[in-house]
Scaffold this motif. Structure first.
Motif, mmCIF file in Angstrom:
data_model
loop_
_atom_site.group_PDB
_atom_site.id
_atom_site.type_symbol
_atom_site.label_atom_id
_atom_site.label_comp_id
_atom_site.label_asym_id
_atom_site.label_seq_id
_atom_site.Cartn_x
_atom_site.Cartn_y
_atom_site.Cartn_z
ATOM 1 N N PHE A 122 -0.335 3.991 7.797
ATOM 2 C CA PHE A 122 0.367 2.631 6.903
ATOM 3 C C PHE A 122 1.818 2.540 7.529
ATOM 4 O O PHE A 122 2.224 1.213 7.816
ATOM 5 N N ALA A 123 2.725 3.455 7.266
ATOM 6 C CA ALA A 123 4.280 3.269 7.619
ATOM 7 C C ALA A 123 4.260 2.779 9.053
ATOM 8 O O ALA A 123 5.033 2.097 9.488
ATOM 9 N N ASP A 124 3.504 3.662 10.027
ATOM 10 C CA ASP A 124 3.716 3.328 11.395
ATOM 11 C C ASP A 124 3.279 2.086 11.670
ATOM 12 O O ASP A 124 3.871 1.219 12.609
ATOM 13 N N LEU A 125 2.100 1.438 10.982
ATOM 14 C CA LEU A 125 1.637 0.136 11.400
ATOM 15 C C LEU A 125 2.692 -0.956 10.733
ATOM 16 O O LEU A 125 2.844 -2.135 11.450
ATOM 17 N N CYS A 126 3.405 -0.660 9.691
ATOM 18 C CA CYS A 126 4.221 -1.595 8.979
ATOM 19 C C CYS A 126 5.451 -1.662 9.896
ATOM 20 O O CYS A 126 5.777 -2.795 10.294
ATOM 21 N N ALA A 127 5.661 -0.624 10.711
ATOM 22 C CA ALA A 127 6.992 -0.837 11.721
ATOM 23 C C ALA A 127 6.520 -1.428 12.924
ATOM 24 O O ALA A 127 7.288 -2.033 13.298
ATOM 25 N N GLU A 130 -4.144 17.251 0.710
ATOM 26 C CA GLU A 130 -2.604 16.718 0.709
ATOM 27 C C GLU A 130 -2.266 16.473 2.227
ATOM 28 O O GLU A 130 -1.638 15.324 2.432
ATOM 29 N N ASP A 131 -2.527 17.269 3.213
ATOM 30 C CA ASP A 131 -2.168 17.020 4.518
ATOM 31 C C ASP A 131 -2.756 15.892 5.059
ATOM 32 O O ASP A 131 -2.189 14.893 5.898
ATOM 33 N N GLU A 132 -4.100 15.528 4.732
ATOM 34 C CA GLU A 132 -4.742 14.380 5.171
ATOM 35 C C GLU A 132 -4.383 12.956 4.689
ATOM 36 O O GLU A 132 -4.331 12.128 5.178
ATOM 37 N N ALA A 133 -4.050 13.299 3.348
ATOM 38 C CA ALA A 133 -3.357 12.109 2.517
ATOM 39 C C ALA A 133 -2.089 11.735 2.931
ATOM 40 O O ALA A 133 -1.847 10.365 3.364
ATOM 41 N N TYR A 134 -1.290 12.615 3.656
ATOM 42 C CA TYR A 134 0.138 12.401 4.034
ATOM 43 C C TYR A 134 -0.249 11.537 5.637
ATOM 44 O O TYR A 134 0.404 10.790 5.658
ATOM 45 N N GLU A 135 -1.033 12.143 6.376
ATOM 46 C CA GLU A 135 -1.393 11.378 7.505
ATOM 47 C C GLU A 135 -1.599 9.768 7.346
ATOM 48 O O GLU A 135 -1.593 9.044 8.165
ATOM 49 N N PHE A 136 -2.832 9.774 6.204
ATOM 50 C CA PHE A 136 -3.016 8.360 5.795
ATOM 51 C C PHE A 136 -1.951 7.530 5.502
ATOM 52 O O PHE A 136 -2.047 6.341 6.067
ATOM 53 N N ILE A 180 0.927 -1.356 0.100
ATOM 54 C CA ILE A 180 -0.046 0.021 0.003
ATOM 55 C C ILE A 180 0.931 1.234 -0.195
ATOM 56 O O ILE A 180 0.481 2.279 -0.600
ATOM 57 N N ARG A 181 1.944 1.281 0.723
ATOM 58 C CA ARG A 181 2.882 2.242 0.697
ATOM 59 C C ARG A 181 3.546 2.723 -0.726
ATOM 60 O O ARG A 181 3.620 3.834 -1.094
ATOM 61 N N TRP A 182 3.837 1.513 -1.229
ATOM 62 C CA TRP A 182 4.202 1.424 -2.760
ATOM 63 C C TRP A 182 3.285 2.151 -3.761
ATOM 64 O O TRP A 182 3.375 3.106 -4.570
ATOM 65 N N TYR A 183 2.132 1.632 -3.593
ATOM 66 C CA TYR A 183 0.783 2.097 -4.065
ATOM 67 C C TYR A 183 0.519 3.708 -4.162
ATOM 68 O O TYR A 183 0.238 4.287 -4.833
ATOM 69 N N THR A 184 0.417 4.045 -2.548
ATOM 70 C CA THR A 184 0.302 5.472 -2.465
ATOM 71 C C THR A 184 1.536 6.342 -2.936
ATOM 72 O O THR A 184 1.168 7.668 -3.218
ATOM 73 N N ASP A 226 -7.030 -3.944 9.903
ATOM 74 C CA ASP A 226 -8.386 -4.199 9.127
ATOM 75 C C ASP A 226 -8.959 -2.743 8.913
ATOM 76 O O ASP A 226 -9.662 -2.634 7.753
ATOM 77 N N SER A 227 -9.043 -1.754 9.890
ATOM 78 C CA SER A 227 -9.761 -0.642 9.762
ATOM 79 C C SER A 227 -9.065 0.277 8.437
ATOM 80 O O SER A 227 -9.710 0.877 7.559
ATOM 81 N N LEU A 228 -7.558 0.497 8.586
ATOM 82 C CA LEU A 228 -6.841 0.961 7.421
ATOM 83 C C LEU A 228 -7.031 0.271 6.030
ATOM 84 O O LEU A 228 -7.275 0.797 5.151
ATOM 85 N N LYS A 229 -6.994 -0.981 5.996
ATOM 86 C CA LYS A 229 -7.228 -1.987 4.747
ATOM 87 C C LYS A 229 -8.416 -1.463 4.220
ATOM 88 O O LYS A 229 -8.616 -1.519 3.095
ATOM 89 N N ALA A 230 -9.663 -1.684 4.892
ATOM 90 C CA ALA A 230 -10.919 -1.275 4.546
ATOM 91 C C ALA A 230 -10.754 -0.050 3.899
ATOM 92 O O ALA A 230 -11.604 0.213 2.603
ATOM 93 N N SER A 231 -10.282 1.117 4.388
ATOM 94 C CA SER A 231 -10.137 2.232 3.976
ATOM 95 C C SER A 231 -9.462 2.284 2.503
ATOM 96 O O SER A 231 -10.057 3.028 1.522
#
Length: 230
Positions: free
Chosen positions: A75-80, A65-71, A44-48, A169-174
């Motif tokens: 994912f980056a935080d969850l991956c870590a 763009e700020d909200e997109a960056y937070e989104f 997803i990080r690669w996709y975005t 699950d929440s982020l993936k659904a979004s």
């Protein structure tokens, strides 16, 4: 007459309940799920970060763009954190009784180890009751202090994993919704731009009479009305 091999196979099936695990709540399943979540987060990080994915995300968030960056950072935080938990499972103390602990407390459907097949398989309700009873017996042989310490650590691992799983699950659904809603439109727009440029380059002012122009009209008619809004 039953062969020795068949006898060995039947015996292994009958003893599956002796080495049970809760289907979705055991160390192997948790570890594999963490790997899978981490892999999807990377995808997803690669996709975005790609042109289409970035445009799709910003478009879905009304150009914010700020909200997109937070989104993307979520994912980056969850991956870590998935990677950190995988490391913790290797480096921190995880009780040897982890798997049987969740069998003993009745944490969902049970599987039993088949030594002949070399894999876990489903067991009957009767065998599940035997497996739960055996697991409780093994826990009872621990001292009270050992059981308290092990139980605490088992629940720490469980809570950490479930927390990551719920966030995933929440982020993936979004992101799935964003992909479904926007990627098709963006791809169609890019295809129309390509066809229009091809028609103009080939025919100039007479482009409207070419096959390329017919193809351009077909794609333009298929485009949702919202796509024309600036």
């Amino acid at each position: 007459m039953v062969s020795k091999e068949e006898t060995k196979k039947i015996k292994a099936q009958n003893l599956r309940y002796k080495k049970p695990i809760a289907k979705n709540l055991n160390l192997d399943a948790i570890t594999q799920d963490l790997w899978n979540m981490q892999e999807v987060c990377e995808e997803i990080r690669w996709y975005t970060d790609s042109e289409d994915g970035g445009d799709s995300l910003i478009n879905a968030l009304s150009g914010d763009e700020d909200e997109a960056y937070e989104f993307k950072m979520a994912f980056a935080d969850l991956c870590a954190e998935c990677e950190r938990m995988l490391e913790d499972l290797q480096e921190e103390w995880v009780p040897e009784c982890f798997d049987i602990f969740f069998v003993a407390v009745g944490a969902g459907d049970l599987l039993g180890w088949d030594s002949y097949e070399g894999d876990y398989f489903g067991i009957s309700s009767y065998e599940s009751n035997l497996a739960e009873k055996d697991s409780k017996g093994k826990l009872k042989r621990m001292t009270k202090d050992e059981l308290i310490d092990a139980s605490r650590q088992c629940f720490i691992v469980y809570q950490a994993y479930i927390g990551l799983r719920n966030r995933y699950d929440s982020l993936k659904a979004s992101i799935d919704i964003l992909r479904d809603q926007n990627t098709g439109v963006l791809q169609t727009v890019k295809e129309i731009e390509k066809l229009y440029d091809a028609a103009q380059e080939k025919q100039g002012n007479y482009a409207e009479y070419s096959k390329e122009w017919e193809e351009f009209d077909r794609y333009a008619d298929a485009l949702p009305q919202e796509a024309w809004i600036a």
